[in-house]
Design a protein around this motif. Structure first.
Motif, PDB file in Angstrom:
ATOM      1  N   CYS A  25       0.829  -1.210   0.000  1.00 19.00           N
ATOM      2  CA  CYS A  25       0.000   0.000   0.000  1.00 19.00           C
ATOM      3  C   CYS A  25       0.863   1.258   0.000  1.00 19.00           C
ATOM      4  O   CYS A  25       0.546   2.235  -0.679  1.00 19.00           O
ATOM      5  N   HIS A  28       2.158   1.633  -3.469  1.00 23.13           N
ATOM      6  CA  HIS A  28       1.057   2.102  -4.323  1.00 23.13           C
ATOM      7  C   HIS A  28       0.836   3.600  -4.121  1.00 23.13           C
ATOM      8  O   HIS A  28       0.705   4.355  -5.078  1.00 23.13           O
ATOM      9  N   TRP A  82      -6.943  -6.375 -12.072  1.00 20.32           N
ATOM     10  CA  TRP A  82      -7.753  -6.775 -10.923  1.00 20.32           C
ATOM     11  C   TRP A  82      -6.932  -6.688  -9.636  1.00 20.32           C
ATOM     12  O   TRP A  82      -7.449  -6.291  -8.593  1.00 20.32           O
ATOM     13  N   ALA A  85      -6.536  -3.075  -8.656  1.00 19.11           N
ATOM     14  CA  ALA A  85      -7.810  -2.595  -8.101  1.00 19.11           C
ATOM     15  C   ALA A  85      -7.982  -3.049  -6.655  1.00 19.11           C
ATOM     16  O   ALA A  85      -8.485  -2.286  -5.816  1.00 19.11           O
ATOM     17  N   VAL A  86      -7.569  -4.272  -6.338  1.00 19.33           N
ATOM     18  CA  VAL A  86      -7.659  -4.778  -4.961  1.00 19.33           C
ATOM     19  C   VAL A  86      -6.761  -3.955  -4.030  1.00 19.33           C
ATOM     20  O   VAL A  86      -7.179  -3.565  -2.939  1.00 19.33           O
ATOM     21  N   LYS A  88      -5.633  -0.856  -4.477  1.00 21.57           N
ATOM     22  CA  LYS A  88      -6.185   0.498  -4.360  1.00 21.57           C
ATOM     23  C   LYS A  88      -7.409   0.506  -3.455  1.00 21.57           C
ATOM     24  O   LYS A  88      -7.540   1.364  -2.579  1.00 21.57           O
ATOM     25  N   SER A  89      -8.288  -0.446  -3.634  1.00 21.06           N
ATOM     26  CA  SER A  89      -9.503  -0.523  -2.823  1.00 21.06           C
ATOM     27  C   SER A  89      -9.167  -0.782  -1.356  1.00 21.06           C
ATOM     28  O   SER A  89      -9.783  -0.200  -0.456  1.00 21.06           O
ATOM     29  N   THR A  90      -8.201  -1.637  -1.104  1.00 21.29           N
ATOM     30  CA  THR A  90      -7.778  -1.920   0.271  1.00 21.29           C
ATOM     31  C   THR A  90      -7.295  -0.646   0.948  1.00 21.29           C
ATOM     32  O   THR A  90      -7.697  -0.343   2.079  1.00 21.29           O
ATOM     33  N   ASP A  92      -7.853   2.572  -0.065  1.00 23.92           N
ATOM     34  CA  ASP A  92      -8.925   3.584  -0.027  1.00 23.92           C
ATOM     35  C   ASP A  92      -9.949   3.306   1.070  1.00 23.92           C
ATOM     36  O   ASP A  92     -10.434   4.233   1.714  1.00 23.92           O
ATOM     37  N   ASN A  93     -10.280   2.049   1.296  1.00 20.21           N
ATOM     38  CA  ASN A  93     -11.323   1.699   2.255  1.00 20.21           C
ATOM     39  C   ASN A  93     -10.806   1.456   3.669  1.00 20.21           C
ATOM     40  O   ASN A  93     -11.609   1.199   4.578  1.00 20.21           O
ATOM     41  N   ASN A  94      -9.506   1.541   3.845  1.00 21.26           N
ATOM     42  CA  ASN A  94      -8.915   1.329   5.168  1.00 21.26           C
ATOM     43  C   ASN A  94      -7.894   2.402   5.505  1.00 21.26           C
ATOM     44  O   ASN A  94      -7.037   2.209   6.356  1.00 21.26           O
ATOM     45  N   ARG A  95      -8.011   3.537   4.857  1.00 27.55           N
ATOM     46  CA  ARG A  95      -7.033   4.612   5.033  1.00 27.55           C
ATOM     47  C   ARG A  95      -6.908   5.044   6.494  1.00 27.55           C
ATOM     48  O   ARG A  95      -5.808   5.281   6.990  1.00 27.55           O
TER      49      ARG A  95
END
Length: 106
Positions: A25, A28, A82, A85-86, A88-90, A92-95
């Motif tokens: 992360c 990223h 994919w 995306a996982v 980035k989503s991890t 973004d949703n756990n910042r």
């Protein structure tokens, strides 16, 4: 491992360690990270950080480049969409959790 043929189980096994996930992360978020930045973020010594990063490289998730005495890591250019995306989503949703654990980084 051919990243284009990466199976989802191997991908998630590689991310099953909080330190490897945090490294990924951080890379990223920053675009690239020096092993010295990873050691500071995780509050671990250089050999331990290099071990986490080596495992990510072995999984095909990151690539590395030596610049002087330091190694710099980037997400692998062959990483499937994919998987990107996982990651980035991890993040973004756990910042909030990442910021709480690593306030100087996220």
């Amino acid at each position: 491992m051919n990243v284009l043929c990466m199976d989802i189980i191997k991908f998630y096994k590689c991310l099953s360690d909080i330190n490897r996930l945090t490294c990924l992360c951080l890379i990223h978020e920053a675009g690239e990270a020096c092993v010295c930045e990873i050691t500071d973020a995780l509050r671990v010594d250089q050999p331990k950080a290099s071990q986490y990063l080596g495992q990510l490289r072995k999984c095909g998730l990151v690539t590395s480049e030596r610049r002087g005495k330091w190694m710099y890591y980037q997400l692998s250019p062959e990483l499937p969409n994919w998987a990107r995306a996982v990651i980035k989503s991890t993040l973004d949703n756990n910042r909030t959790e990442f910021q709480r654990a690593f306030p100087n980084i996220f």
